[in-house]
Scaffold this motif. Structure first.
Motif, PDB file in Angstrom:
ATOM      1  N   MET A   1       0.811  -1.213   0.000  1.00 35.99           N
ATOM      2  CA  MET A   1       0.000   0.000   0.000  1.00 35.99           C
ATOM      3  C   MET A   1       0.852   1.273   0.000  1.00 35.99           C
ATOM      4  N   LYS A   2       0.231   2.359  -0.440  1.00 34.55           N
ATOM      5  CA  LYS A   2       0.845   3.681  -0.361  1.00 34.55           C
ATOM      6  C   LYS A   2       0.202   4.464   0.773  1.00 34.55           C
ATOM      7  N   GLY A   3       0.968   5.335   1.390  1.00 28.70           N
ATOM      8  CA  GLY A   3       0.424   6.199   2.426  1.00 28.70           C
ATOM      9  C   GLY A   3       0.298   5.561   3.790  1.00 28.70           C
ATOM     10  N   VAL A   4       0.860   4.365   3.944  1.00 29.84           N
ATOM     11  CA  VAL A   4       0.832   3.689   5.243  1.00 29.84           C
ATOM     12  C   VAL A   4       2.228   3.172   5.579  1.00 29.84           C
ATOM     13  N   GLU A   5       2.479   3.027   6.871  1.00 31.21           N
ATOM     14  CA  GLU A   5       3.728   2.428   7.331  1.00 31.21           C
ATOM     15  C   GLU A   5       3.403   1.283   8.266  1.00 31.21           C
ATOM     16  N   ALA A   6       3.951   0.107   7.962  1.00 34.88           N
ATOM     17  CA  ALA A   6       3.840  -1.031   8.877  1.00 34.88           C
ATOM     18  C   ALA A   6       4.781  -0.734  10.039  1.00 34.88           C
ATOM     19  N   TYR A   7       4.255  -0.023  11.014  1.00 35.93           N
ATOM     20  CA  TYR A   7       5.121   0.578  12.035  1.00 35.93           C
ATOM     21  C   TYR A   7       5.398  -0.331  13.221  1.00 35.93           C
ATOM     22  N   ALA A   8       4.342  -0.925  13.801  1.00 31.62           N
ATOM     23  CA  ALA A   8       4.547  -1.670  15.045  1.00 31.62           C
ATOM     24  C   ALA A   8       3.684  -2.924  15.093  1.00 31.62           C
ATOM     25  N   VAL A   9       4.187  -3.923  15.806  1.00 39.72           N
ATOM     26  CA  VAL A   9       3.430  -5.141  16.050  1.00 39.72           C
ATOM     27  C   VAL A   9       3.629  -5.547  17.503  1.00 39.72           C
ATOM     28  N   ALA A  10       2.562  -6.063  18.107  1.00 39.04           N
ATOM     29  CA  ALA A  10       2.639  -6.456  19.514  1.00 39.04           C
ATOM     30  C   ALA A  10       2.156  -7.886  19.697  1.00 39.04           C
TER      31      ALA A  10
ATOM     32  N   TYR B   1       6.867  -5.152  20.007  1.00 32.31           N
ATOM     33  CA  TYR B   1       6.593  -5.022  21.439  1.00 32.31           C
ATOM     34  C   TYR B   1       6.150  -6.357  22.030  1.00 32.31           C
ATOM     35  N   GLY B   2       6.606  -6.613  23.255  1.00 37.58           N
ATOM     36  CA  GLY B   2       6.270  -7.843  23.956  1.00 37.58           C
ATOM     37  C   GLY B   2       5.028  -7.736  24.805  1.00 37.58           C
ATOM     38  N   SER B   3       4.330  -6.610  24.706  1.00 37.59           N
ATOM     39  CA  SER B   3       3.033  -6.471  25.369  1.00 37.59           C
ATOM     40  C   SER B   3       2.193  -5.484  24.570  1.00 37.59           C
ATOM     41  N   TYR B   4       0.892  -5.658  24.635  1.00 39.58           N
ATOM     42  CA  TYR B   4       0.000  -4.772  23.902  1.00 39.58           C
ATOM     43  C   TYR B   4       0.045  -3.360  24.478  1.00 39.58           C
TER      44      TYR B   4
END
Length: 326
Positions: A25-34, A54-57
């Motif tokens: 996609m354009k205009g988005v960043e896969a920034y973080a996952v928890a 991240y190791g916790s939500y």
């Protein structure tokens, strides 16, 4: 808001599908996952190119750079994780089924309104271009007034633990039947006068397959079937006095065929190129954020709540109970 930073709660297969989507996609960043396990989150982030793991939500939600949170955990956890996100002032795109029951859905929607935050249900078919095309075809009167509709969705997935357990809000209805109900709603609307239904339950007490007939106030009838025991053709058929429309794969429409009263095919609409089909709900969420909307016009809060109440009533009739219903 040139690039929207997205965080994902959960690392299962549906989270992976969203990760694939964001990559294209354009205009988005896969920034973080928890994840509940830091190493799991790190492995996911490395595989799919996420900036933070991240190791916790709670840790991820405390990150001020996260602008939109996608909830990709089992149905039973949607309420908890969406509520947690809202309490951290995050906009939310919550995977279907929105919650385990209508009470939870209403509480989330009220909280979002109270905090002036966007939240929407990630029922992807509501956002797809071909879904809009179907309604345009019907509006053209090419098949006449649509009066009957059938839809089915089924996969042999009944051995999956998350679908077998009441504690995980399992069963065919919340996982698959929600699509047939939404399909009928997108075509025939909301004025349901009567419902007849039945289901076959697993030994754990959830519905393995079900049949639902919706009778509308204007005489329309929708016959719906979902199952986690077998693979079905996934078709939706909308019939009027001058012809019918065949929708191939109501879960992600790939082709729409218009057939006349003498059974001649007169038009075929193919699905436009897509990454996974998830991109449309993300783009719709971004549009809402840019416009400071609290809900998406593609899936209004009233519709999410109505469908949840409908499923609550069906489960009550079948004797399918979740711990969260208490």
């Amino acid at each position: 808001m040139d690039t929207v930073k997205i965080g994902i709660i959960g690392t299962g297969w549906i989270a992976e599908k969203m990760a694939i989507t964001l990559m294209g996609m354009k205009g988005v960043e896969a920034y973080a996952v928890a994840s509940r396990q830091l190493q799991t989150a790190r492995d996911f982030a490395e595989k799919w190119g996420f900036t933070r793991a991240y190791g916790s939500y709670e840790e991820m939600l405390a990150d001020e750079k996260v602008e939109l949170v996608y909830i990709a955990t089992p149905h039973s956890h949607h309420y908890e994780h969406a509520r947690m996100s809202l309490l951290h002032d995050k906009a939310v795109l919550c995977e279907k089924a929105f919650t385990s029951n209508a009470r939870q859905a209403e509480e989330l929607l009220n909280l979002a309104k109270e905090k002036n935050l966007f939240i929407t249900e990630a029922i992807w078919t509501r956002y797809m271009p071909l879904s809009q095309t179907i309604n345009e075809i019907i509006a053209s009167d090419i098949i006449g007034r649509p009066m009957t509709l059938s839809a089915n969705l089924g996969y042999p997935i009944g051995n999956r633990e998350r679908l077998r357990q009441p504690a995980l809000s399992g069963g065919a209805l919340l996982d698959l039947g929600v699509y047939t109900l939404n399909f009928a709603s997108m075509i025939f609307g909301t004025e349901i006068e009567n419902i007849a239904s039945t289901c076959i339950k697993t030994d754990t007490g959830v519905d393995a397959q079900n049949s639902i007939t919706l009778i509308f106030k204007d005489g329309k009838i929708a016959v719906l079937h979902s199952t986690m025991l077998s693979m079905t053709d996934r078709q939706g058929i909308i019939s009027g006095e001058k012809g019918h429309i065949i929708v191939e794969n109501i879960n992600n429409p790939q082709r729409v065929t218009v057939v006349t009263e003498d059974y001649q095919t007169i038009a075929v609409y193919n699905c436009p190129p897509q990454i996974t089909g998830y991109e449309y709900q993300v783009y719709a969420s971004i549009d809402a954020l840019k416009n400071r909307w609290l809900e998406s016009p593609f899936m209004p809060h009233a519709e999410t709540l109505r469908i949840m109440r409908l499923m609550d009533n069906l489960r009550k009739e079948w004797g399918v109970r979740y711990p969260s219903d208490e």
